[in-house]
Design an enzyme around this catalytic site. Structure first.
Site, short mmCIF file in Angstrom:
data_model
loop_
_atom_site.label_atom_id
_atom_site.label_comp_id
_atom_site.label_asym_id
_atom_site.label_seq_id
_atom_site.Cartn_x
_atom_site.Cartn_y
_atom_site.Cartn_z
N HIS A 1 44.69 41.34 -15.94
CA HIS A 1 44.95 40.55 -17.16
C HIS A 1 45.73 39.28 -16.82
CE1 HIS A 1 43.29 43.94 -19.33
NE2 HIS A 1 44.11 44.72 -18.65
N GLU B 1 51.03 44.76 -20.93
CA GLU B 1 50.56 45.28 -19.65
C GLU B 1 50.61 44.21 -18.56
OE1 GLU B 1 46.45 47.02 -17.61
OE2 GLU B 1 46.50 46.56 -19.77
N GLU C 1 45.58 52.92 -12.54
CA GLU C 1 46.17 52.96 -13.88
C GLU C 1 47.47 53.75 -13.70
OE1 GLU C 1 45.21 51.44 -16.50
OE2 GLU C 1 43.03 51.25 -16.55
#
Length: 469
Positions: free
Chosen positions: A302, A317, A432
């Site tokens: 991101h 995040e 993750e």
């Protein structure tokens, strides 16, 4: 301007009337696009007095590309240079990076993303007509007003007509036609994985509906088949086949017939007329042997206009991803045999294609994408993803280190076709590190000491994989 005001007045009346009808009688309207009936596994709904419709059904009907990112729980609709981003349970959409408020939040029902019909009309440039008697919503693309007189021409006549789309229940799909028809080079898309065939200058036989869906059950290779008269000018039929991962196919043509035979990717025959390089065999369980410098690409997911998932701590995040990556940079810069490269070192947003190109141009030896998860408040744990077999050994090493650093639930090593680990060619993993939607995971992920542990263990995992002391 007069036409625009009239449009707004009509839409206001339409949405008010439709919401009232929906509350009283739960009427489910039929949706039409440019005269063609749109079908979907999920019908339009009334949510918070707003009419919501399946965005994939409408966008694909217009020829737009839509991609669902399960990590960020967001859908991205692309048409030319225009990009629309819709996030689950959020009433703010990003249209070319500009925030646009919707009547209600984007929602997912049975795996289908639903967004307000008003938003669809405004952003996709559609006109609406509500046929009360038939309980039908008709959507039309805006006609372009010519600046000069145009001499009317007769509508294009298709050179071929598709007469049947038949699935044999196992591994074969046959498209029969009359006249002359050719299939364009297929487009392969992800989320879900599907193959898209266009048949230009081709129409549908009157016995076939404007749009049809064939649900496939108990198939190793196929999930769903749908076709429609995609365009009238020129007449074009579109065939979309949702397939399982690791599924390939062979297309054969005969007079009046296209035949698609599906099989595992490994079983797809190679064209004997194509030049073949001598095979290079690498044991997927062993890293490349080298005494030279290893080039490693670290990808903080991101960034910039794409903040990723929001945590229960009201932090994003992208902050976690970059913080861990920068801590890794400080450690990797001290390693004499590892040269670290980063897709971003600030709050910027390189596209997924940019990240892939960056790693490929470097001919990197390893690619690691750093992320944090989001889901139900009860969901917790860390997981590591890979896609290609040459990445499996790396995933096992990195995941072991990730669990040691986070000390949270071990959700395992998983195979998934995330773009950055699918389209890169070097060993590649996506981590993750925990769930931002879980208060315990989130507190750990934004704890400086925990981030240092994660960075230290990930670097140790890279060194272990390369057998660097």
């Amino acid at each position: 301007m007069k036409r625009f005001v009239s449009m707004l007045l009509f839409m206001s009346l339409f949405f008010t009337m439709f919401a009232t009808v929906g509350q009283a009688a739960e009427v489910v309207p039929k949706l039409f696009l440019n005269g063609n009936l749109l079908t979907s596994a999920v019908n339009p709904q009334i949510i918070n007095n707003a009419t919501v419709v399946p965005v994939r059904t409408v966008s694909e009907g217009l020829g737009y590309q839509i991609v669902w990112d399960n990590t960020t729980k967001a859908a991205t609709v692309t048409h030319g240079s225009n990009i629309i981003k819709l996030k689950l349970n959020d009433n703010i959409a990003l249209v070319n990076d500009q925030k646009v408020q919707m009547d209600t939040t984007a929602s997912v029902i049975k795996g289908t993303t639903l967004v307000p019909l008003r938003f669809i009309g405004e952003q996709f440039g559609l006109d609406f007509e509500w046929k009360a008697t038939e309980k039908e919503v008709h959507m039309y693309e805006h006609a372009t007003e010519p600046t000069e007189p145009v001499i009317p021409t007769d509508p294009a006549v298709p050179t071929g007509l598709i007469t049947e789309v038949a699935y044999n229940g196992e591994s074969t799909l046959t498209v029969s036609y009359e006249g002359v028809s050719k299939a364009n080079k297929p487009l392969v898309l992800d989320s879900p994985k599907r193959i898209v065939f266009d048949f230009p200058n081709t129409g549908l036989n009157t016995f076939l509906s404007g749009q049809a869906v064939i649900d496939v059950t108990d198939s190793t290779y196929l999930q769903k088949i749908r076709y429609s008269l995609f365009s009238n000018s020129p007449p074009t039929v579109r065939l979309v086949i949702e397939i399982s991962e690791d599924t390939g196919y062979v297309l054969t043509e005969d007079l009046g017939k296209f035949k698609l035979t599906f099989m595992p990717l490994a079983d797809v025959p190679v064209d004997p007329n194509l030049p073949v390089d001598p095979p290079i065999v690498i044991d997927p369980q062993e890293p490349p042997a080298s005494n030279d410098m290893f080039d490693v690409v670290i990808d903080p997911g991101h960034g910039g206009s794409d903040p990723g998932a929001k945590s229960v701590l009201n932090r994003w995040e992208k902050e976690f991803n970059l913080s861990v990556a920068l801590k890794m940079k400080a450690l990797l810069d001290k390693e004499p045999k590892i040269k670290a490269h980063f897709t971003r070192t600030g709050d910027t947003y390189p596209s997924l294609d940019d990240r892939i190109k960056f790693a490929e141009n470097l001919k990197a030896d390893l690619f690691m994408s750093i992320h944090a998860n989001s889901g139900a408040a009860s969901a917790s744990g860390a997981e590591t993803y890979y896609y290609r077999e040459n990445s499996k050994a790396l995933a096992a090493v990195i995941h072991k280190r990730l669990i040691a650093a986070t000390k949270i639930k071990d959700r395992g090593v998983k195979k998934e076709a995330y773009k950055v680990i699918k389209q890169t060619t070097m060993p590649a993993v996506l981590i993750e590190a925990g769930f931002l939607s879980n208060s315990n995971d989130a507190k750990m992920l934004f704890d400086d000491a925990a981030q240092t542990r994660i960075a230290t263990e990930l670097v140790a995992g890279i060194k272990e994989y390369f057998k660097v002391k």
